[in-house]
Motif scaffolding. Structure first.
Motif, short mmCIF file in Angstrom:
data_model
loop_
_atom_site.label_atom_id
_atom_site.label_comp_id
_atom_site.label_asym_id
_atom_site.label_seq_id
_atom_site.Cartn_x
_atom_site.Cartn_y
_atom_site.Cartn_z
N MET A 1 0.82 -1.19 0.00
CA MET A 1 0.00 0.00 0.00
C MET A 1 0.86 1.26 0.00
SD MET A 1 -3.06 0.97 -0.04
CE MET A 1 -4.25 2.11 0.55
N ASP A 2 2.17 1.09 0.02
CA ASP A 2 3.07 2.23 0.02
C ASP A 2 3.28 2.80 -1.38
OD1 ASP A 2 4.65 4.00 1.51
OD2 ASP A 2 6.46 2.95 0.88
N ASP A 3 2.77 2.11 -2.39
CA ASP A 3 2.90 2.53 -3.78
C ASP A 3 1.99 3.73 -4.06
OD1 ASP A 3 3.38 2.51 -6.55
OD2 ASP A 3 1.70 1.16 -6.87
N PRO A 4 2.55 4.84 -4.56
CA PRO A 4 1.71 6.01 -4.80
C PRO A 4 0.61 5.78 -5.83
CG PRO A 4 4.03 6.49 -5.32
CD PRO A 4 3.95 5.10 -4.80
N SER A 5 0.83 4.90 -6.80
CA SER A 5 -0.23 4.66 -7.79
C SER A 5 -1.42 3.95 -7.13
CB SER A 5 0.29 3.85 -8.98
OG SER A 5 0.66 2.54 -8.60
N THR A 6 -1.15 3.01 -6.25
CA THR A 6 -2.23 2.32 -5.54
C THR A 6 -2.99 3.31 -4.66
OG1 THR A 6 -0.93 0.28 -5.53
CG2 THR A 6 -2.74 0.43 -3.95
N GLN A 7 -2.29 4.20 -4.02
CA GLN A 7 -2.94 5.20 -3.19
C GLN A 7 -3.79 6.15 -4.03
OE1 GLN A 7 0.57 6.63 -1.24
NE2 GLN A 7 0.39 5.12 0.40
N ALA A 8 -3.30 6.51 -5.21
CA ALA A 8 -4.09 7.37 -6.10
C ALA A 8 -5.36 6.64 -6.55
CB ALA A 8 -3.25 7.77 -7.32
N PHE A 9 -5.26 5.36 -6.84
CA PHE A 9 -6.45 4.60 -7.24
C PHE A 9 -7.45 4.50 -6.09
CE2 PHE A 9 -3.51 2.29 -10.35
CZ PHE A 9 -3.86 3.11 -11.40
N LEU A 10 -6.96 4.32 -4.88
CA LEU A 10 -7.84 4.26 -3.72
C LEU A 10 -8.57 5.59 -3.52
CD1 LEU A 10 -8.97 2.84 -1.22
CD2 LEU A 10 -6.94 3.63 0.01
N LEU A 11 -7.85 6.69 -3.64
CA LEU A 11 -8.47 8.00 -3.51
C LEU A 11 -9.45 8.26 -4.66
CD1 LEU A 11 -5.50 10.19 -2.22
CD2 LEU A 11 -7.33 9.10 -0.92
N ALA A 12 -9.16 7.74 -5.84
CA ALA A 12 -10.09 7.86 -6.96
C ALA A 12 -11.40 7.16 -6.65
CB ALA A 12 -9.47 7.28 -8.23
N LEU A 13 -11.30 5.96 -6.10
CA LEU A 13 -12.52 5.21 -5.73
C LEU A 13 -13.29 5.92 -4.62
CD1 LEU A 13 -11.24 1.52 -5.79
CD2 LEU A 13 -12.87 2.59 -7.36
N LEU A 14 -12.59 6.43 -3.62
CA LEU A 14 -13.25 7.12 -2.52
C LEU A 14 -13.98 8.36 -2.99
CD1 LEU A 14 -10.62 6.90 0.35
CD2 LEU A 14 -12.87 5.84 0.31
N THR A 15 -13.32 9.19 -3.80
CA THR A 15 -13.95 10.44 -4.21
C THR A 15 -15.06 10.22 -5.23
OG1 THR A 15 -12.16 10.82 -5.79
CG2 THR A 15 -11.97 11.90 -3.65
#
Length: 105
Positions: A1-15
């Motif tokens: 989960m430290d990968d910035p692309s994975t974090q961006a995808f998670l934030l995309a799903l949340l928003t």
């Protein structure tokens, strides 16, 4: 989960999910438009980060700035849970993608 692309995808799903939920619950077209737009910016940023293309981190950082610009003033004014939660998401994005961007420079 430290990968910035994975974090961006998670934030995309949340928003995007939050905008869609806002529309379903209240019929708010601005909620769905804003959620989908910010979600698309996070998603495109995540794709660009994952594919090692330029401006991926900057796009995710832009999404965080847009989200913060709209949610932080509402959180301060209304003290309601949803804008506060969006502000926390924006703050996380600003910190995470700002840190990655600064490390690249």
């Amino acid at each position: 989960m430290d990968d910035p692309s994975t974090q961006a995808f998670l934030l995309a799903l949340l928003t995007a999910g939050g905008g869609l939920t806002g529309y379903i619950r209240t019929g708010s077209i601005p909620s769905v438009a804003a959620g989908m737009t910010v979600g698309a910016l996070y998603g495109l940023g995540g794709l660009r980060i994952r594919n090692r293309q330029p401006y991926g981190v900057e796009m995710a950082l832009l999404a965080s700035l847009v989200l913060a610009g709209s949610s932080v003033p509402r959180a301060i004014k209304t003290q309601k849970a949803l804008p506060i939660g969006l502000s926390v998401v924006a703050a996380f994005g600003l910190y995470r993608f700002g840190t990655v961007w600064r490390a690249q420079a």
